[in-house]
Write a protein that holds these residues in place. Sequence first.
Motif, mmCIF file in Angstrom:
data_model
loop_
_atom_site.group_PDB
_atom_site.id
_atom_site.type_symbol
_atom_site.label_atom_id
_atom_site.label_comp_id
_atom_site.label_asym_id
_atom_site.label_seq_id
_atom_site.Cartn_x
_atom_site.Cartn_y
_atom_site.Cartn_z
ATOM 1 N N ALA A 46 -79.400 -19.819 42.904
ATOM 2 C CA ALA A 46 -78.472 -20.707 42.178
ATOM 3 C C ALA A 46 -79.162 -21.350 40.974
ATOM 4 C CB ALA A 46 -77.941 -21.783 43.124
ATOM 5 N N LEU A 47 -80.431 -21.731 41.151
ATOM 6 C CA LEU A 47 -81.190 -22.330 40.044
ATOM 7 C C LEU A 47 -81.371 -21.331 38.903
ATOM 8 C CD1 LEU A 47 -83.910 -24.329 42.018
ATOM 9 C CD2 LEU A 47 -82.115 -25.318 40.586
ATOM 10 N N VAL A 48 -81.664 -20.086 39.254
ATOM 11 C CA VAL A 48 -81.812 -19.039 38.232
ATOM 12 C C VAL A 48 -80.510 -18.889 37.461
ATOM 13 C CG1 VAL A 48 -82.036 -16.541 37.890
ATOM 14 C CG2 VAL A 48 -83.673 -17.733 39.358
ATOM 15 N N GLN A 49 -79.395 -18.814 38.180
ATOM 16 C CA GLN A 49 -78.090 -18.652 37.516
ATOM 17 C C GLN A 49 -77.801 -19.817 36.579
ATOM 18 O OE1 GLN A 49 -76.345 -15.845 37.541
ATOM 19 N NE2 GLN A 49 -78.040 -15.107 38.788
ATOM 20 N N LYS A 50 -78.107 -21.038 37.044
ATOM 21 C CA LYS A 50 -77.839 -22.214 36.210
ATOM 22 C C LYS A 50 -78.751 -22.235 34.973
ATOM 23 C CE LYS A 50 -75.677 -25.516 39.337
ATOM 24 N NZ LYS A 50 -74.570 -25.789 38.410
ATOM 25 N N PHE A 51 -80.003 -21.781 35.156
ATOM 26 C CA PHE A 51 -80.909 -21.704 33.996
ATOM 27 C C PHE A 51 -80.373 -20.707 32.970
ATOM 28 C CE2 PHE A 51 -84.349 -19.442 31.800
ATOM 29 C CZ PHE A 51 -84.864 -20.493 31.051
ATOM 30 N N VAL A 52 -79.943 -19.560 33.459
ATOM 31 C CA VAL A 52 -79.388 -18.523 32.564
ATOM 32 C C VAL A 52 -78.159 -19.068 31.840
ATOM 33 C CG1 VAL A 52 -78.244 -16.260 32.516
ATOM 34 C CG2 VAL A 52 -80.314 -16.580 33.887
ATOM 35 N N VAL A 92 -91.381 -14.962 32.683
ATOM 36 C CA VAL A 92 -90.224 -15.261 33.533
ATOM 37 C C VAL A 92 -89.053 -15.718 32.663
ATOM 38 C CG1 VAL A 92 -89.319 -16.962 35.195
ATOM 39 C CG2 VAL A 92 -91.450 -15.747 35.695
ATOM 40 N N ILE A 93 -89.321 -16.656 31.744
ATOM 41 C CA ILE A 93 -88.273 -17.176 30.854
ATOM 42 C C ILE A 93 -87.694 -16.051 29.998
ATOM 43 C CG2 ILE A 93 -87.841 -18.678 28.848
ATOM 44 C CD1 ILE A 93 -90.028 -20.575 30.111
ATOM 45 N N GLN A 94 -88.592 -15.242 29.397
ATOM 46 C CA GLN A 94 -88.131 -14.137 28.549
ATOM 47 C C GLN A 94 -87.267 -13.153 29.343
ATOM 48 O OE1 GLN A 94 -91.920 -12.688 27.183
ATOM 49 N NE2 GLN A 94 -91.953 -14.027 25.384
ATOM 50 N N SER A 95 -87.728 -12.822 30.553
ATOM 51 C CA SER A 95 -86.991 -11.859 31.383
ATOM 52 C C SER A 95 -85.636 -12.408 31.805
ATOM 53 C CB SER A 95 -87.806 -11.489 32.622
ATOM 54 O OG SER A 95 -88.992 -10.837 32.246
ATOM 55 N N LEU A 96 -85.590 -13.685 32.167
ATOM 56 C CA LEU A 96 -84.319 -14.303 32.567
ATOM 57 C C LEU A 96 -83.335 -14.316 31.402
ATOM 58 C CD1 LEU A 96 -85.527 -17.321 34.748
ATOM 59 C CD2 LEU A 96 -84.468 -15.214 35.560
ATOM 60 N N LYS A 97 -83.843 -14.658 30.211
ATOM 61 C CA LYS A 97 -82.966 -14.733 29.040
ATOM 62 C C LYS A 97 -82.442 -13.360 28.637
ATOM 63 C CE LYS A 97 -84.433 -19.096 27.038
ATOM 64 N NZ LYS A 97 -85.097 -19.799 25.941
#
Length: 197
Positions: free
Chosen positions: A11-17, A60-65
């Motif tokens: 859920a945190l990953v989704q909210k960050f995205v 991690v940030i680059q991959s998530l974005k």
Amino acid sequence: MVEIKQLDDHALVQKFVDGEHECLEILITRHKNRIYTYIFMIVKNHAVAEDIFQDTFIKVIQSLKKGRYTENGKFVSWAIRIAHNLIIDYFRKEKHLSTVSNDESEVDIFNSPKFSDMNIEDDLVSEQIFREVRHLIDELPDDQRQVVIMRHYLGFSFREIAEHSGVSINTALGRMRYALINLRKLIEERQLNLTLS
């Protein structure tokens, strides 16, 4: 903020995205110890470990974005894989630096009275063994390598390994057994001596 902290990693990953940047801070805080410890146990240098840890979260940030995160495991396992690849890159760069070789001398420079302090010798031998073992582990199939790293470097139980990998405990145990068999084969084939004596 209290509610956000209680969310699971997915859920945190989704909210960050979706643009809630504080969610990444929560993920980093939640998993910093495990990821940093993993890196440090391999590189054995706090400054290097800190650099690789920071690089890990930049990736991690680059991959998530870029939408490259897939929920095929837990966030921490995915982040550790990124860290692991950065560690491999670090050791590859280290190989290109000049090192003292003992092979080209008839005199064993590490067995000289000047270096007779057993702690120094043990440290050198231990470091060499550690690196050789890491190289051997890197040659294992992905599923076997993952089990060895989780068990011996992160201290996961086989139940935790099974949960992180999405397999049964028996499968995790089987992968470890095959990993050990393959490591023994590689050691025998290359006639490596991985003992301190």
